[in-house]
Enzyme design. Sequence first.
Site, PDB file in Angstrom:
ATOM      1  N   HIS A 207       0.869  -1.181   0.000  1.00 26.03           N
ATOM      2  CA  HIS A 207       0.000   0.000   0.000  1.00 26.03           C
ATOM      3  C   HIS A 207       0.909   1.236   0.000  1.00 26.03           C
ATOM      4  O   HIS A 207       1.613   1.500   0.976  1.00 26.03           O
ATOM      5  CB  HIS A 207      -0.879  -0.027   1.248  1.00 26.03           C
ATOM      6  N   ASN A 289      -8.040  10.279  -0.419  1.00 31.33           N
ATOM      7  CA  ASN A 289      -8.568  10.814   0.838  1.00 31.33           C
ATOM      8  C   ASN A 289      -8.350  12.326   0.817  1.00 31.33           C
ATOM      9  O   ASN A 289      -7.218  12.799   1.007  1.00 31.33           O
ATOM     10  CB  ASN A 289      -7.855  10.188   2.035  1.00 31.33           C
ATOM     11  N   ARG A 291      -8.220  14.955   2.624  1.00 32.32           N
ATOM     12  CA  ARG A 291      -8.130  15.463   3.994  1.00 32.32           C
ATOM     13  C   ARG A 291      -6.727  15.211   4.531  1.00 32.32           C
ATOM     14  O   ARG A 291      -5.898  14.601   3.861  1.00 32.32           O
ATOM     15  CB  ARG A 291      -9.137  14.729   4.881  1.00 32.32           C
TER      16      ARG A 291
END
Length: 683
Positions: A207, A289, A291
């Site tokens: 990841h 994402n 944020r």
Amino acid sequence: MNRLKKILIANRGEIALRIIRASHEMNIQTVALYTKGEEDALHVLKADEAVSLGEGSLNETYLNIEKIIAAARQSAAEAIHPGYGFLSESHLLAEACLNNGISFIGPSPEVLKLMGNKIEAKALAESLEIPILKNYRVNFNNLKKTVSDLPFPLLIKSAHGGGGKGMQVVYNAAELEEKVTKASRMAHNYFGNGEVYLEPYIEQARHIEVQILGDVFGNLIHLYERDCTLQRNHQKIIEEAPAPTLSEETRNAILNAALTLCKSVNYSGAGTVEFLLDRTGKFYFMEMNPRIQVEHPVTEDVTGIDIVKEQLSIAAGNPLSFRQTDVTVSGHAIQVRIYSEDPSKGFAPSTAPVTFFRLPHIPGIRIETDLSEGSLPGSSQFDPLLCKIISKGGNREQALELLNEALRQTVISGPASNQQYLRALLRHNSVIRSTTDTRFFENRLEELLETIKTEKESIPMELIAAAFLFLKFLPGDPHSSNPWISQGFRNILNTIDVHIGNLRFNIPFSVPGHSHYLHPGNHIKEELRQGAMCFSFNWQNTENEFCARVVSDQKIKVTDKNKSIEINYCENNTGEITFFWRGFEFLAGSHDLLDYYPKAGIFTGSEQNSGDNRILSHLHGKVIDIQVAPEQIIRKGDLLMIIEAMKSENHIIAHKSAKVKNIEVAVGTQVTDQMPLIMLEEI
């Protein structure tokens, strides 16, 4: 340069504190939010102002947009920072801010709506020729149709949220309905939308994610990548920057893909573009994402850029304070997340309050937490995160070594935690060589638990015994004029019965004097000069001599002829002492002298017997599903109820066959430890 004057933080815990710290360094006033029971939380105490959200569930508090906007208007805040989690990816909150003349510290509502929908974000990436994994929509009305021609194994994911919430791996058609239902329920609970989708599950994946910053003037840069491969149940617990063993060709391709995606939507603010890397080195866009991320500190530590300050500056209408060519990576940083969960019990949430803690103060170590002296938090219905520890070294090897030492020195007492599990993980050869994948945790659970057990068994118990005897039975002043303290106390003691955990020791014990030591070495002499007391006891048929002294608040130093160690401790109201060393806890006690007398206010009767016909809660949480009804016949092993605690679902299982007499709770009930849930009767 433009500057915000006051912001409201629509979050809590360590991320709220992180935002408060950055804001105060920029002379920005802060407004905190809190719920009933959080009045003395550190983020409330550190903020300039605080507004109550009342009490209730997440939907009634931190997910209640109407209350958050009202709090911002009440406090005259110019902007709202959502932190991470909760409403941080909500286009509805961003739109509400826009409609009320409040700045949203993040991207526009349109970008949030696009990137917040994982399916649409992947479609955008595909249109930009960025590799993706194919989506499969879930037809809840006809799951059999959904199953046809699916390429198992598959991953179920929420369409409107991240953080691994509700993600489930499905290996065959028989598992699909149950796991889709569970994933949808969790998605609805955490993100207010139960839509889920399927994508091919990559075995042995890594990841990799890219940190992005953009402003409203069209400037967009990356802060290089992070490796977030080490996860449990699809939730990251160890992150590092830069990603090790990543080729420059792959790194540059991933960085360019992230920039291409964000440029296509004129992205502004902080965000993270996430990718999966398969065993052949091919990467796939996973999601974005829009944020700040939990793991942002590792990027800050290797680039020297304060991401939160950049967020605040961008929201004030300023351009980025640097260009892409100004961004360089120096050294290596690794972050671990200490959670209140018990690895030995399948990582079950631990809802006990923190009663004592000591965090390391080591150069190169950064701590992000909301633990504070004098304001020890109890269990939280919102987040199991106790603290984040971040190490910065000149290289990865140094960062690993530094982080291991920090975990050895960390003390958090009360809830069970994954602290030792993290230590065992960081010392595993596969982690050291960076040859792990996203399933590494699950595949090594028993091995890592055995490593923890072996290390604990290797700790010399005589050191713990010595610490206990020193604190419990040596007078604080050996020269006291009180004969009970200076002489009588010593003469009475001969053999002391000591228990340390489940072990019992019968220890012959004597105190020869303040300065007497039969075989003093240089380190012993130095300790005696520092005021240490000398004593001896027989351990496993060998006489051992020690000296000990208090070195700081709730920390003592114990020395024998070979070594010295420092041990943290805290005493409970029953006279027992908990010692903390190398990240382990040891509860020690005895029944000598005054310890035999009952203590005022201490219940000395036997524990309440739960009985065969009562199902009790074993944790604090909220009932989210009840599988049985009154008069129903149940069998041993049946699922009775699901309780949500610390972002996890916990199954209440029947311990016997019986008939359900009465159900004491309902869906939505907040339950506590040992609270009755279901009454049974014999059949």
